[in-house]
Scaffold this motif. Structure first.
Motif, PDB file in Angstrom:
ATOM      1  N   PHE A 137    -132.774  66.973  23.469  1.00 48.61           N
ATOM      2  CA  PHE A 137    -134.184  67.221  23.197  1.00 48.61           C
ATOM      3  C   PHE A 137    -134.384  68.624  22.632  1.00 48.61           C
ATOM      4  CE2 PHE A 137    -134.454  63.784  26.142  1.00 48.61           C
ATOM      5  CZ  PHE A 137    -135.674  63.171  25.957  1.00 48.61           C
ATOM      6  N   ASN A 138    -135.145  68.717  21.560  1.00 50.16           N
ATOM      7  CA  ASN A 138    -135.801  69.964  21.157  1.00 50.16           C
ATOM      8  C   ASN A 138    -134.853  71.151  21.032  1.00 50.16           C
ATOM      9  OD1 ASN A 138    -138.249  68.477  21.369  1.00 50.16           O
ATOM     10  ND2 ASN A 138    -138.284  68.891  23.558  1.00 50.16           N
ATOM     11  N   LEU A 139    -133.814  70.990  20.226  1.00 46.72           N
ATOM     12  CA  LEU A 139    -132.899  72.090  19.961  1.00 46.72           C
ATOM     13  C   LEU A 139    -133.600  73.187  19.151  1.00 46.72           C
ATOM     14  CD1 LEU A 139    -129.861  69.861  19.163  1.00 46.72           C
ATOM     15  CD2 LEU A 139    -129.758  71.748  20.802  1.00 46.72           C
ATOM     16  N   THR A 140    -133.128  74.416  19.295  1.00 43.89           N
ATOM     17  CA  THR A 140    -133.708  75.544  18.571  1.00 43.89           C
ATOM     18  C   THR A 140    -132.835  75.901  17.379  1.00 43.89           C
ATOM     19  OG1 THR A 140    -132.576  77.044  20.087  1.00 43.89           O
ATOM     20  CG2 THR A 140    -134.888  76.555  20.539  1.00 43.89           C
ATOM     21  N   GLY A 141    -133.467  76.466  16.355  1.00 48.36           N
ATOM     22  CA  GLY A 141    -132.727  76.898  15.189  1.00 48.36           C
ATOM     23  C   GLY A 141    -133.564  77.807  14.321  1.00 48.36           C
ATOM     24  N   GLY A 142    -132.897  78.483  13.386  1.00 51.08           N
ATOM     25  CA  GLY A 142    -133.591  79.358  12.456  1.00 51.08           C
ATOM     26  C   GLY A 142    -133.502  80.823  12.844  1.00 51.08           C
ATOM     27  N   THR A 143    -133.840  81.688  11.898  1.00 46.02           N
ATOM     28  CA  THR A 143    -133.742  83.132  12.101  1.00 46.02           C
ATOM     29  C   THR A 143    -134.640  83.622  13.221  1.00 46.02           C
ATOM     30  OG1 THR A 143    -133.226  83.428   9.758  1.00 46.02           O
ATOM     31  CG2 THR A 143    -133.958  85.366  10.969  1.00 46.02           C
ATOM     32  N   ARG A 144    -135.856  83.102  13.276  1.00 42.59           N
ATOM     33  CA  ARG A 144    -136.787  83.528  14.332  1.00 42.59           C
ATOM     34  C   ARG A 144    -136.209  83.220  15.713  1.00 42.59           C
ATOM     35  NH1 ARG A 144    -142.106  84.561  15.657  1.00 42.59           N
ATOM     36  NH2 ARG A 144    -142.914  83.490  17.499  1.00 42.59           N
ATOM     37  N   ALA A 145    -135.704  82.019  15.891  1.00 42.47           N
ATOM     38  CA  ALA A 145    -135.122  81.645  17.179  1.00 42.47           C
ATOM     39  C   ALA A 145    -133.917  82.527  17.501  1.00 42.47           C
ATOM     40  CB  ALA A 145    -134.709  80.174  17.157  1.00 42.47           C
ATOM     41  N   GLU A 147    -133.233  85.593  16.539  1.00 41.49           N
ATOM     42  CA  GLU A 147    -133.612  86.962  16.881  1.00 41.49           C
ATOM     43  C   GLU A 147    -134.313  87.043  18.239  1.00 41.49           C
ATOM     44  OE1 GLU A 147    -135.976  88.169  13.580  1.00 41.49           O
ATOM     45  OE2 GLU A 147    -134.246  88.532  12.259  1.00 41.49           O
ATOM     46  N   LEU A 148    -135.253  86.146  18.473  1.00 36.60           N
ATOM     47  CA  LEU A 148    -136.023  86.203  19.717  1.00 36.60           C
ATOM     48  C   LEU A 148    -135.184  85.829  20.931  1.00 36.60           C
ATOM     49  CD1 LEU A 148    -139.474  84.694  18.663  1.00 36.60           C
ATOM     50  CD2 LEU A 148    -138.916  87.088  19.093  1.00 36.60           C
ATOM     51  N   LEU A 149    -134.454  84.737  20.845  1.00 36.94           N
ATOM     52  CA  LEU A 149    -133.721  84.258  22.013  1.00 36.94           C
ATOM     53  C   LEU A 149    -132.545  85.156  22.349  1.00 36.94           C
ATOM     54  CD1 LEU A 149    -133.809  80.409  21.341  1.00 36.94           C
ATOM     55  CD2 LEU A 149    -135.297  81.775  22.815  1.00 36.94           C
ATOM     56  N   SER A 150    -131.854  85.689  21.341  1.00 35.39           N
ATOM     57  CA  SER A 150    -130.731  86.591  21.614  1.00 35.39           C
ATOM     58  C   SER A 150    -131.217  87.838  22.348  1.00 35.39           C
ATOM     59  CB  SER A 150    -130.013  86.972  20.321  1.00 35.39           C
ATOM     60  OG  SER A 150    -130.890  87.666  19.444  1.00 35.39           O
ATOM     61  N   HIS A 151    -132.364  88.349  21.943  1.00 38.68           N
ATOM     62  CA  HIS A 151    -132.898  89.542  22.606  1.00 38.68           C
ATOM     63  C   HIS A 151    -133.452  89.206  23.989  1.00 38.68           C
ATOM     64  CE1 HIS A 151    -134.915  93.381  23.194  1.00 38.68           C
ATOM     65  NE2 HIS A 151    -136.000  92.706  23.542  1.00 38.68           N
ATOM     66  N   TRP A 152    -134.245  88.156  24.058  1.00 36.37           N
ATOM     67  CA  TRP A 152    -134.941  87.840  25.309  1.00 36.37           C
ATOM     68  C   TRP A 152    -133.970  87.512  26.437  1.00 36.37           C
ATOM     69  CZ3 TRP A 152    -139.419  88.673  27.386  1.00 36.37           C
ATOM     70  CH2 TRP A 152    -139.821  87.942  28.507  1.00 36.37           C
ATOM     71  N   TYR A 153    -132.936  86.751  26.135  1.00 39.13           N
ATOM     72  CA  TYR A 153    -132.023  86.298  27.184  1.00 39.13           C
ATOM     73  C   TYR A 153    -130.811  87.193  27.387  1.00 39.13           C
ATOM     74  CZ  TYR A 153    -134.707  81.975  27.347  1.00 39.13           C
ATOM     75  OH  TYR A 153    -135.722  81.058  27.479  1.00 39.13           O
ATOM     76  N   HIS A 154    -130.485  88.039  26.400  1.00 38.37           N
ATOM     77  CA  HIS A 154    -129.224  88.776  26.523  1.00 38.37           C
ATOM     78  C   HIS A 154    -129.286  90.239  26.077  1.00 38.37           C
ATOM     79  CE1 HIS A 154    -127.307  85.024  27.619  1.00 38.37           C
ATOM     80  NE2 HIS A 154    -127.884  84.458  26.578  1.00 38.37           N
ATOM     81  N   HIS A 155    -129.633  90.508  24.834  1.00 39.26           N
ATOM     82  CA  HIS A 155    -129.501  91.867  24.319  1.00 39.26           C
ATOM     83  C   HIS A 155    -130.419  92.867  25.004  1.00 39.26           C
ATOM     84  CE1 HIS A 155    -127.522  90.448  20.295  1.00 39.26           C
ATOM     85  NE2 HIS A 155    -126.677  90.498  21.302  1.00 39.26           N
ATOM     86  N   GLN A 156    -131.559  92.438  25.506  1.00 35.86           N
ATOM     87  CA  GLN A 156    -132.433  93.390  26.194  1.00 35.86           C
ATOM     88  C   GLN A 156    -131.767  93.943  27.446  1.00 35.86           C
ATOM     89  OE1 GLN A 156    -135.900  92.299  28.452  1.00 35.86           O
ATOM     90  NE2 GLN A 156    -135.472  90.100  28.243  1.00 35.86           N
ATOM     91  N   TYR A 157    -130.906  93.130  28.072  1.00 39.01           N
ATOM     92  CA  TYR A 157    -130.213  93.585  29.278  1.00 39.01           C
ATOM     93  C   TYR A 157    -129.076  94.537  28.942  1.00 39.01           C
ATOM     94  CZ  TYR A 157    -133.023  89.883  31.201  1.00 39.01           C
ATOM     95  OH  TYR A 157    -134.103  89.106  31.547  1.00 39.01           O
ATOM     96  N   MET A 246    -139.524  77.811  16.747  1.00 38.89           N
ATOM     97  CA  MET A 246    -138.117  77.702  17.140  1.00 38.89           C
ATOM     98  C   MET A 246    -137.704  76.267  17.427  1.00 38.89           C
ATOM     99  SD  MET A 246    -137.621  81.087  19.556  1.00 38.89           S
ATOM    100  CE  MET A 246    -138.925  80.651  20.721  1.00 38.89           C
ATOM    101  N   HIS A 247    -138.544  75.535  18.161  1.00 38.40           N
ATOM    102  CA  HIS A 247    -138.252  74.139  18.506  1.00 38.40           C
ATOM    103  C   HIS A 247    -138.850  73.246  17.412  1.00 38.40           C
ATOM    104  CE1 HIS A 247    -138.150  76.396  22.320  1.00 38.40           C
ATOM    105  NE2 HIS A 247    -137.228  75.525  22.697  1.00 38.40           N
ATOM    106  N   ARG A 248    -138.224  73.251  16.255  1.00 40.18           N
ATOM    107  CA  ARG A 248    -138.824  72.635  15.080  1.00 40.18           C
ATOM    108  C   ARG A 248    -138.229  71.264  14.783  1.00 40.18           C
ATOM    109  NH1 ARG A 248    -137.035  77.436  12.176  1.00 40.18           N
ATOM    110  NH2 ARG A 248    -136.150  75.944  10.708  1.00 40.18           N
ATOM    111  N   ARG A 249    -139.059  70.424  14.192  1.00 43.67           N
ATOM    112  CA  ARG A 249    -138.610  69.091  13.826  1.00 43.67           C
ATOM    113  C   ARG A 249    -137.492  69.142  12.788  1.00 43.67           C
ATOM    114  NH1 ARG A 249    -142.261  63.836  12.164  1.00 43.67           N
ATOM    115  NH2 ARG A 249    -140.584  62.576  11.301  1.00 43.67           N
ATOM    116  N   ASP A 250    -137.579  70.054  11.811  1.00 41.78           N
ATOM    117  CA  ASP A 250    -136.553  70.101  10.775  1.00 41.78           C
ATOM    118  C   ASP A 250    -135.191  70.498  11.339  1.00 41.78           C
ATOM    119  OD1 ASP A 250    -137.871  72.750  11.027  1.00 41.78           O
ATOM    120  OD2 ASP A 250    -136.388  73.356   9.532  1.00 41.78           O
ATOM    121  N   VAL A 251    -135.193  71.264  12.443  1.00 44.15           N
ATOM    122  CA  VAL A 251    -133.934  71.578  13.110  1.00 44.15           C
ATOM    123  C   VAL A 251    -133.288  70.306  13.631  1.00 44.15           C
ATOM    124  CG1 VAL A 251    -132.909  72.728  15.118  1.00 44.15           C
ATOM    125  CG2 VAL A 251    -134.601  73.932  13.726  1.00 44.15           C
TER     126      VAL A 251
END
Length: 371
Positions: A137-145, A147-157, A246-251
């Motif tokens: 279900f609802n995989l993420t993809g694209g530049t926005r995803a 950048e945001l997910l890498s920072h939010w879940y990992h790089h900020q720490y 991020m959770h886009r249909r085209d992905v």
């Protein structure tokens, strides 16, 4: 491959934990009869088994032995980063394998959403013999995803730990939430070597950040093509996909094109209604309660829709139960996840066989031939 093994089971903090070979405890729950076909539910983000418990019980009633658990470094699980040689998702893949083997559940249907779906794909690539099929279900993809997910879940720490050490990590909202439910986490984090924590968080964040051009984050087209099990793809994030980018249909469509065994991408229908207008006081949803609309919702609207799930091909005149329905002034319900079934919006703009319509009758829906 140096795979982790499960050393046994312990009880702590009112939960049952499977202890991995490196000492990390993974809390889990099992539903359904022993010996039934196995299914595993993995939610998105860093959500845990609380988000999947109701669905797990429903699957158990339908004949599955269903496993839910909290991934390492999330929710009520323990924290552990090994020696820094593996990124976090790889360690979570090995945890899943250890659980399935210890609980004698392999092979299993893996059902995942967003980050959980990514984990399921990577698991299936590493351990194909342990997988019956995938429901993604609802995989993420694209530049926005990326950048945001890498920072939010990992790089900020990484940034926090470099400045304030592991004490600063313990003071983050993520760590405080884990410590509240599992007090052992604070000492586990403080005892983690800073270089190990930095390496794992940096590598895991980089995995997401550097794959924004892939069909879905962390998984290339070549990797998807190597999947050799049946795969069902479901896109139900019509509201979230429209607004979060991020959770886009085209992905999902691109992923479907890359997987030989994917078959068809099923899209849950959308229907936009004013929460103040929708009522479900009698526990039922009626056509008069909803306002069909565009798949592009105005900013002041919410997504609503009853979801009908079929476990076999639809037949004319058959009646099926509506398994979720909107309630007044509540967030829209998340569609349940079932292996091998068709997700249909029972009210408007749904996927259905040609020349057929769904007619509401209280809490049920009947498929009618309108040709």
């Amino acid at each position: 491959m140096g795979e982790l093994l499960c050393k046994g089971i312990v009880n702590k903090h009112g939960r049952i934990y499977a202890v991995m070979e490196d000492g990390v405890g993974i809390p889990f729950e099992l539903f359904g009869k022993e010996g039934s076909p196995a299914a595993v539910l993995i939610p998105g983000g860093k959500l845990g088994m609380d988000a999947e418990r109701d669905r797990a019980k429903d699957l158990a009633r339908r004949g599955y032995r269903t496993l839910i658990y909290d991934r390492r470094n999330t929710c009520t699980a323990d924290c552990g980063y090994g020696d820094g040689s593996k990124h976090e998702i790889q360690m979570q893949v090995e945890d899943m394998l250890a659980l399935l083997r210890y609980l004698k559940l392999a092979p299993a249907v893996l059902i995942g959403e967003s980050s959980g779906a990514r984990l399921c794909i990577l698991f299936a690539l590493d351990h194909p013999s342990a997988v019956t099929s995938l429901v993604l279900f609802n995989l993420t993809g694209g530049t926005r995803a990326a950048e945001l997910l890498s920072h939010w879940y990992h790089h900020q720490y990484v940034e926090l730990a470099e400045k304030g050490g592991m004490e600063a990590v313990c003071d983050t909202m993520w760590a405080e939430s884990m410590i509240q439910h599992n007090p052992d986490v604070r000492m586990q984090l403080l005892q983690t070597p800073l270089r190990v924590f930095l390496k794992v968080q940096q590598d895991t964040g980089d995995l997401l950040l550097n794959t924004g051009e892939y069909p879905t984050l962390g998984v290339s087209g070549e990797m998807l093509y190597k999947l050799n099990c049946p795969v069902k793809l479901m896109w139900t994030c019509l509201w979230m996909g429209f607004f979060d980018g991020m959770h886009r249909r085209d992905v999902m469509e691109t992923v479907a094109e890359c997987i030989p065994q994917s078959g068809e991408l099923y899209v849950a229908g959308s229907m936009w209604g004013d929460p103040d207008h929708i009522t479900a006081q009698d526990g039922q949803i009626h056509e008069s309660d909803v306002q069909p609309g565009s798949s592009h919702a105005p900013n002041n609207k919410r997504q609503w829709g009853a979801v009908l799930l079929l476990t076999e091909p639809p037949s004319i005149g058959a009646t099926y139960s509506v398994l979720s329905y909107p309630s007044s002034k509540m967030d829209p319900p998340t569609p349940p996840y079932w292996p091998g079934c068709l997700c249909i919006n029972a009210v408007a703009d749904y996927f259905k066989p040609e020349n057929m319509e769904l007619h509401m009758d209280g809490g049920n829906s009947t498929l009618m031939d309108v040709s």
